[in-house]
Design a protein around this motif. Structure first.
Motif: not given
Length: 251
Positions: A233, A236-238, A242
């Protein structure tokens, strides 16, 4: 100020990578390639010493700028130069102690360059080996100033060791691309059988070294991603995750 710090750190890292790459390429790639082809590698070695001098200058200058930026970040508001704050930063913080140790090591290089400009082939081999060793330590020691240094105990040792290996592999591979390109360009201009033989041998040796380096980068990078990102998570979410994905894609 954070953007300036990021640019300074990028310049410092790039220069340190190129410094290590110039020594590793000359010692591990160029010299064996020239000797196996029966060519004189001494002019190339001295040329690489000149490249290394410029890389060292960029390393040292960016380190001084980095110290100044860091002092502004922790010092008194509005103060452009605070000497007591610099002394406090150097003596009482982890950043300062690592910076001081690395700069003491960096100050050995001018002596090495001076001897490199004066010595012959026999002594040059030893100087290249010393330069390779010192530049590798200078580059790998950046692991002590990164995210991995925030751990403690056994985790600190493991993370710093893995990050240091990651940096070293980067220096050997990416740092060696510039001297390889220079060597191939010089050989292409002459296009004589001897120069083409050197280029062929150097390319094959560098390709083998690159495979080993990229394998090390993938393994150490995967470990760092698992430890620092902490799962899929955040990957892809920070923003950090990325950027790491982008880096993996480029690799």
């Amino acid at each position: 100020m954070s953007n300036v710090a990021a640019v300074v750190r990028f310049v410092h890292l790039t220069a340190a990578v190129l410094l290590a790459g110039s020594f590793s390429f000359t010692l591990l790639i160029a010299r064996p390639a020239f000797l196996s082809a029966g060519a004189d590698y001494l002019p190339v070695a001295k040329s690489q010493f000149r490249i290394a001098r410029w890389c060292w200058l960029a390393v040292f200058t960016s380190a001084l700028l980095g110290l100044w930026v860091q002092t502004l970040a922790v010092g008194k508001p509005g103060a452009s130069f605070d000497f007591p704050a610099i002394l406090t930063l150097l003596s009482e913080t982890h950043y300062g102690r690592v910076w001081t140790a690395r700069m003491i090591l960096a100050l050995v290089f001018p002596i090495l360059f001076w001897f490199g400009s004066k010595r012959g082939e026999k002594d040059l081999i030893a100087l290249l080996a010393i330069g390779f060793f010192l530049s590798a330590i200078l580059l790998a020691s950046l692991a002590l100033a990164g995210h991995t240094a925030a751990a403690e105990g056994a985790a600190f040792i493991a993370q710093v060791a893995v990050d240091a290996l990651h940096l070293f592999a980067t220096g050997v591979w990416l740092g060696g691309l510039l001297p390889l390109a220079i060597l191939l360009r010089q050989d292409d201009r002459k296009a004589a059988p001897l120069e083409l033989a050197v280029a062929s041998r150097a390319t094959k040796r560098f390709s083998l070294l690159a495979v080993v380096s990229v394998a090390a980068l993938i393994l150490t990078g995967a470990y760092n991603a698992w430890v620092l990102v902490g799962g899929f998570p955040p990957l892809f979410g920070t923003e950090y995750g990325r950027l790491l994905l982008l880096k993996i894609s480029l690799l």
